[in-house]
Design an enzyme around this catalytic site. Structure first.
Site, mmCIF file in Angstrom:
data_model
loop_
_atom_site.group_PDB
_atom_site.id
_atom_site.type_symbol
_atom_site.label_atom_id
_atom_site.label_comp_id
_atom_site.label_asym_id
_atom_site.label_seq_id
_atom_site.Cartn_x
_atom_site.Cartn_y
_atom_site.Cartn_z
ATOM 1 N N LYS A 129 0.817 -0.941 -0.191
ATOM 2 C CA LYS A 129 0.400 0.068 -0.236
ATOM 3 C C LYS A 129 0.694 1.125 -0.178
ATOM 4 O O LYS A 129 0.197 2.127 -0.600
ATOM 5 C CB LYS A 129 -0.891 -0.716 1.231
ATOM 6 C CG LYS A 129 -2.267 -0.896 0.918
ATOM 7 C CD LYS A 129 -3.167 -0.858 1.932
ATOM 8 C CE LYS A 129 -3.844 -2.266 1.509
ATOM 9 N NZ LYS A 129 -4.043 -3.232 1.767
HETATM 10 C C1 LIG Z 1 -4.434 -4.242 1.112
HETATM 11 C C2 LIG Z 1 -3.927 -5.595 0.783
HETATM 12 C C3 LIG Z 1 -3.611 -6.958 -0.194
HETATM 13 C C4 LIG Z 1 -5.553 -6.562 -1.005
HETATM 14 O O1 LIG Z 1 -5.378 -5.867 -1.918
HETATM 15 P P1 LIG Z 1 -6.416 -5.121 -2.807
HETATM 16 O O2 LIG Z 1 -6.386 -3.606 -3.323
HETATM 17 O O3 LIG Z 1 -7.324 -4.932 -1.687
HETATM 18 O O4 LIG Z 1 -6.936 -6.530 -3.732
HETATM 19 C C5 LIG Z 1 -3.409 -7.978 -0.132
HETATM 20 N N1 LIG Z 1 -2.220 -8.469 1.363
HETATM 21 C C6 LIG Z 1 -1.958 -6.981 1.716
HETATM 22 C C7 LIG Z 1 -0.078 -7.457 2.454
HETATM 23 C C8 LIG Z 1 -2.764 -6.231 1.622
HETATM 24 O O5 LIG Z 1 -2.155 -4.967 2.760
#
Ligand SMILES: *Cc1c(COP(=O)(O)O)cnc(C)c1O
Length: 491
Positions: A129
């Site tokens: 993120k």
């Molecule tokens: C947020 C997250 C996801 C999922 O991503 P999306 O964009 O919601 O599909 C997968 N793995 C981790 C570690 C995350 O923080």
């Protein structure tokens, strides 16, 4: 370049064209839809060739300028240069070139095909993120300064999103963050990561309750439109368009780093929850990136896997939403999915709106084409290059062990879901890239269970649990939260 809502009629879209800067600070469109570009900018073969030489920051600039046409080029170049540096993405493994920002690692190259990991988690909070949120922090600061405005970001987190937002916004002028989290429910590492921030513009509110209480509080405050306007409340949730577009960049980067010419195709497997990450892959493909398949990997919360296998989208009730060892994928519905469905139904906004109204009333829709279903567009999923698979706690443990034994690296639980599913979709001659969405140190409890030893922590994270913490404990009462925000915004 302008943007339309997935629920806007063409007349209302034409009346109300939105630029990148207009939707930068926005969440949902006023009609309840999600923003998308009116059409996708195309990338030529010659451009793709030229991009092979670029640094990550320069590549990000080239891609973003196609979407953010209302931001002056020089400003955008400065923003991407400031965001994508080896200092920000400094948590690369010792044998990874940090200057690559999202370094690739070949796991296997055999008869079944080539399996590659793309590290997206070397940013400040050790999860992917950061890739988008760090840019968002700089874009917000830039846009707010330009208009002499302020913004108070208010949200709830059970872990990854809240910390990524806080690390992106800390110390930024014009921005404050008020983040609710369930008191004493996050892991010690996650709590320390967030609560050890001492920046005066970051406010951690530990709510005496569970994550649902936090979300209810956010909803209650957001429904008070007068309060929201007076205190300039905004969000940074996963439907934000700028977050999605920032994620498009690493698909290009992964492709360019894994290939030597544009005749080659690669596939991506994406650990998926809210469909934000993989939606960015879909957009890269729509721009002309030669992607063979996009594989959505889910955990036991398999809403998306069910759709891609059957054409039925069925959101889960709270009681059917499991707490798993890949918790950032524990979702009951995929908040970005509407962007893909809009494409699937041929950008028919009325149809999209009707389908998502049905999600509210009936809990889902069926595009399988079976008698009585809502349509047959699921048949196009293959043409769009989508596939899927699911993984369980036992699969995660086995995959973490396998990867440690065979390749000598420890992967996190979400990435393990990805590797497990990727192996089911390999094709000879097509490189399969698995997106590494977090580092193992963040989910040490499961690493300990799988390997019997702790995950290594990147330098600087060794003793974070012992750092002084700054947070306010509060009962789950809307008025108390509002009073706290009002007292700290000075508005
Ligand atoms: C947020 C997250 C996801 C999922 O991503 P999306 O964009 O919601 O599909 C997968 N793995 C981790 C570690 C995350 O923080």
């Amino acid at each position: 370049m302008h943007y339309v809502s997935t629920r806007a009629t063409s007349a209302s879209a034409a009346r109300n064209p939105q630029r990148f800067s207009d939707i930068l600070l926005a969440g949902l469109a006023p009609d309840g839809g999600l923003y998308l570009p009116a059409s996708y900018p195309q990338v030529s073969g010659a451009e793709l060739d030229a991009w092979r030489q670029l640094s990550y920051a320069d590549l990000a600039y080239e891609i973003l300028r196609k979407f953010a046409t209302d931001i002056p080029d020089a400003d955008l170049r400065a923003l991407t240069a400031k965001t994508y540096t080896p200092e920000v993405y400094r948590n690369a493994r010792a044998d990874e070139p940090a200057q690559d920002i999202t370094p690739l690692r070949v796991l296997e190259d055999g008869a079944a095909g080539k399996l590659v990991l793309q590290a997206l988690s070397n940013g400040p909070t050790l999860a992917f993120k950061d890739m988008a949120m760090q840019l968002l922090g700089n874009l917000f600061e830039y846009a707010l300064a330009k208009n002499d405005e302020e913004l108070n970001i208010f949200g709830a987190t059970s872990g990854d999103t809240g910390s990524a937002a806080e690390y992106a916004m800390r110390g930024k002028r014009g921005v404050r963050v008020f983040m609710l989290s369930p008191h004493a429910k996050m892991s010690a590492f996650q709590t320390a990561q967030m609560f050890s921030l001492q920046d005066p513009n970051i406010f951690n509110i530990a709510v005496e309750g569970v994550f649902d209480n936090c979300q209810d509080l956010v909803k209650a405050v957001s429904n008070d439109l007068a309060f929201k306007a007076r205190h300039k409340i905004g969000t940074v949730n996963s439907i934000n368009w700028a977050r999605v577009v920032a994620q498009v960049v690493y698909y290009f980067r992964g492709y360019l780093a894994a290939t030597t010419d544009n005749a080659q195709k690669v596939s991506f497997t994406v650990p998926s929850g809210n469909f934000g990450n993989i939606c960015a892959g879909h957009i890269a493909r729509m721009m002309g990136l030669p992607i063979d398949r996009l594989v959505a990997a889910t955990n036991e919360n398999d809403v998306l896997d069910e759709f891609f296998r059957t054409g039925v989208y069925r959101v889960r009730k709270p009681a059917e939403t499991y707490h798993t060892s890949s918790p950032s994928m524990d979702i009951s519905k995929a908040s970005n999915f509407e962007r893909f469905v809009y494409e699937l139904v041929g950008r028919d906004a009325e149809r999209t709106h009707a389908l998502f109204r049905k999600v509210e009333t009936d809990g889902g829709f069926d595009l399988s084409g079976a008698p009585g279903s809502d349509g047959d567009e699921w048949k196009l999923v293959e043409r769009y290059g989508f596939a899927s698979g699911r993984s369980t706690h036992a699969d995660r443990l086995a995959t973490i062990r396998d990867v440690a034994d065979d390749y000598g690296i420890t992967i996190d639980t979400h990435t393990a879901d990805g590797v497990k599913v990727a192996r089911e979709h390999m094709r000879p001659g097509v490189t399969m890239i698995v997106l590494e969405t977090a580092l193992a140190a963040k989910f040490n409890e499961t690493i300990l269970e799988a390997l019997g030893s702790d995950a290594a922590r990147p330098p600087g994270f060794e003793g974070i649990e012992a750092l002084p913490q700054r947070f306010t404990v509060m009962r789950p009462e809307v008025e108390a939260v509002k009073a706290f925000i009002a007292a700290h915004t000075g508005l």
